[in-house]
Design an enzyme around this catalytic site. Structure first.
Site, PDB file in Angstrom:
ATOM      1  CD  GLU A 257       4.768   4.910  -6.498  1.00 20.98           C
ATOM      2  OE1 GLU A 257       4.136   5.971  -6.699  1.00 20.98           O
ATOM      3  OE2 GLU A 257       5.672   4.514  -7.234  1.00 20.98           O
ATOM      4  CE1 TYR A 301      -2.655  20.517  -3.375  1.00 19.79           C
ATOM      5  CE2 TYR A 301      -3.592  20.057  -1.216  1.00 19.79           C
ATOM      6  CZ  TYR A 301      -2.577  19.919  -2.136  1.00 19.79           C
ATOM      7  OH  TYR A 301      -1.494  19.152  -1.821  1.00 19.79           O
ATOM      8  CB  CYS A 327       0.767  39.340   6.009  1.00 16.87           C
ATOM      9  SG  CYS A 327       0.149  40.877   5.445  1.00 16.87           S
ATOM     10  CE1 TYR A 356       1.692  14.627  -0.423  1.00 16.08           C
ATOM     11  CE2 TYR A 356      -0.301  13.631   0.455  1.00 16.08           C
ATOM     12  CZ  TYR A 356       0.793  13.573  -0.367  1.00 16.08           C
ATOM     13  OH  TYR A 356       0.999  12.470  -1.147  1.00 16.08           O
TER      14      TYR A 356
HETATM   15  C1  LIG Z   1       4.257   9.331  -7.788  1.00 15.41           C
HETATM   16  C2  LIG Z   1       3.469   9.410  -6.530  1.00 15.41           C
HETATM   17  N1  LIG Z   1       3.289   8.283  -5.819  1.00 15.41           N
HETATM   18  C3  LIG Z   1       2.589   8.284  -4.674  1.00 15.41           C
HETATM   19  C4  LIG Z   1       2.011   9.436  -4.193  1.00 15.41           C
HETATM   20  C5  LIG Z   1       1.245   9.381  -2.913  1.00 15.41           C
HETATM   21  O1  LIG Z   1      -0.064   9.760  -3.070  1.00 15.41           O
HETATM   22  P1  LIG Z   1      -1.053   9.676  -1.855  1.00 15.41           P
HETATM   23  O2  LIG Z   1      -0.485  10.409  -0.703  1.00 15.41           O
HETATM   24  O3  LIG Z   1      -2.283  10.300  -2.385  1.00 15.41           O
HETATM   25  O4  LIG Z   1      -1.248   8.211  -1.556  1.00 15.41           O
HETATM   26  C6  LIG Z   1       2.152  10.629  -4.919  1.00 15.41           C
HETATM   27  C7  LIG Z   1       1.460  11.860  -4.474  1.00 15.41           C
HETATM   28  O5  LIG Z   1       0.748  12.507  -5.172  1.00 15.41           O
HETATM   29  C8  LIG Z   1       2.927  10.616  -6.109  1.00 15.41           C
HETATM   30  O6  LIG Z   1       3.117  11.740  -6.805  1.00 15.41           O
END
Ligand SMILES: Cc1ncc(COP(=O)(O)O)c(C=O)c1O
Length: 397
Positions: A257, A301, A327, A356
């Site tokens: 993912e 972060y 602000c 992000y």
């Molecule tokens: C369940 C899950 N899968 C996949 C991702 C994708 O992560 P990344 O963008 O670090 O590959 C995230 C992000 O934190 C996530 O929470």
């Protein structure tokens, strides 16, 4: 190009490079070789329709972290069986929609959720396809705010609790066990934790098979980091090789993912200098027209992004604080950063903002969501117009 785009849509604006996304996707995909696999793009990184459609056209499925993301994935051409649905607190209406759609997998995060899902599916006369999200208690060695695979994190079930829960799934007619899911964090730059998590999942799958509890796939989540400092990033080929190696004694479908690694480096935030100020003995501040409402990562972060003038002016670099107009003191992109001379009106890009960035944008201070532009070679398309005040206020009385 950046000048033309800024003239056409104004600043701040997001600009993405389709070619970079294609290359990143092709690399991950090819690294699996002939091993059956599925790439489920994590929409949370950036769910702009244009990017999700692009990734879908390359063969990607979707990892959705809310029902909204499920709907976006469907609108971008995914079928329900291309979508996995993750989330630490899924509401009943979200679970109901997921069951009705018969998604590829609902990644279940707790015994309570498993029970709620089983009842809900039974009430609907359906069988929910379940993957159990396990927490392997492995330190991803990433930023604490984006680590998810430690016992102390809220995600998943302890991996030793998994066999009993798979037995429970087998005993409930409204549930079908389809997979094991793990995701230990994001912006991970050391491959060892990812490999150890994969090994733990494979060991669990082997154990389940020995107990006569078969599953269909192993989902290793996302998390692979990118080089925000422009240095060397972890090698996506090596990452996939390690996953494939960890799973070499199983014939299960392997799924990942990825989010950031597909779109992070493909996007920049295009912004303009709105003020430069310095008083004697004090810091020099460069104020941009973009801030934490457009790119929250530094405020959230302390994330590092390279920041560069589009047309550097001659002169020595000097340390400056590069800040947004909002602000809040955390609305700071960089502290004591060496920057060539800039003047009010200069265009500046914040690099590696594809993941992000826009996805975490907000209307704080009634600021308008910025436009998004997709570059493809020499051509570019506005894939999201700038929000208007009327768009924003349309929801209110
Ligand atoms: C369940 C899950 N899968 C996949 C991702 C994708 O992560 P990344 O963008 O670090 O590959 C995230 C992000 O934190 C996530 O929470």
């Amino acid at each position: 190009m950046f000048d033309q785009i800024a003239d056409a849509v104004g600043t701040p604006a997001y600009v993405y490079d389709a070619g970079a996304i294609r290359t990143a996707y092709a690399r991950l995909d090819a690294a699996f070789g002939d091993r059956p696999h599925a790439i489920h793009y994590a929409l949370k990184a950036n769910s702009s329709l244009a990017l999700v459609r692009l990734l879908r056209s390359l063969g990607s499925g979707a990892d959705a972290n809310s029902i909204g993301e499920v709907e976006v994935a469907l609108r971008c051409g995914c079928t329900p069986r291309d979508i996995v649905f993750t989330g630490v607190g899924k509401r009943a209406d979200e679970l109901a929609r997921a069951v009705d759609l018969d998604l590829l997998a609902i990644n279940v995060e707790s015994p309570g959720e498993l029970d709620r899902l089983a009842r809900l599916a039974a009430d609907r006369g359906a069988v929910a396809r379940v993957a159990l999200r396990v927490n392997p208690d492995i330190d991803a060695r990433s930023h604490p705010h984006i680590s998810t695979g430690l016992k102390s994190n809220k995600f998943g079930v302890p991996i030793d609790a998994a066999p009993a829960l798979f037995r429970e799934i087998a005993a409930r007619p409204s549930l079908a066990a389809v997979g094991i899911h793990v995701h230990i964090g994001s912006q991970i730059t050391a491959l060892d934790p990812l490999e150890r998590a994969a090994e733990a999942v494979v060991a669990l799958a082997t154990d389940l098979r020995a107990q006569g509890l078969p599953i269909e796939h192993l989902d290793f989540g996302g998390g692979l980091g990118i080089a925000y400092d422009g240095g060397t990033a972890p090698d996506p080929d090596e990452y996939v090789r390690r996953i494939v190696r960890a799973a070499k004694h199983t014939d299960l479908l392997l799924a990942i993912e990825p989010g950031r690694v597909l779109v992070g480096a493909a996007g920049v935030l295009l912004t303009r200098v709105v003020d430069v100020k310095q008083f004697p003995g004090a810091k020099r501040f460069v104020v941009l027209d973009a801030g934490m409402t457009e790119l929250m990562r530094p405020a959230l972060y302390d994330a590092f992004h390279r920041i560069e003038p589009v047309h550097p002016r001659p002169g020595a670099e000097v340390p400056v604080d590069i800040v947004g107009p909002i602000c809040e003191s955390t609305d700071t992109f960089a502290r004591d950063r060496a920057l060539p001379p800039v003047e009010v009106g200069d265009l500046v890009i914040v690099r590696d903002a594809g993941a992000y960035g826009a996805a975490m944008g907000s209307n704080y201070l009634r600021r308008l969501l910025p436009p998004e532009v997709l570059l493809d070679g020499e051509a570019w398309t506005v894939t999201r117009r700038r929000q208007t005040l009327d768009d924003m206020l349309a929801l209110e009385v």
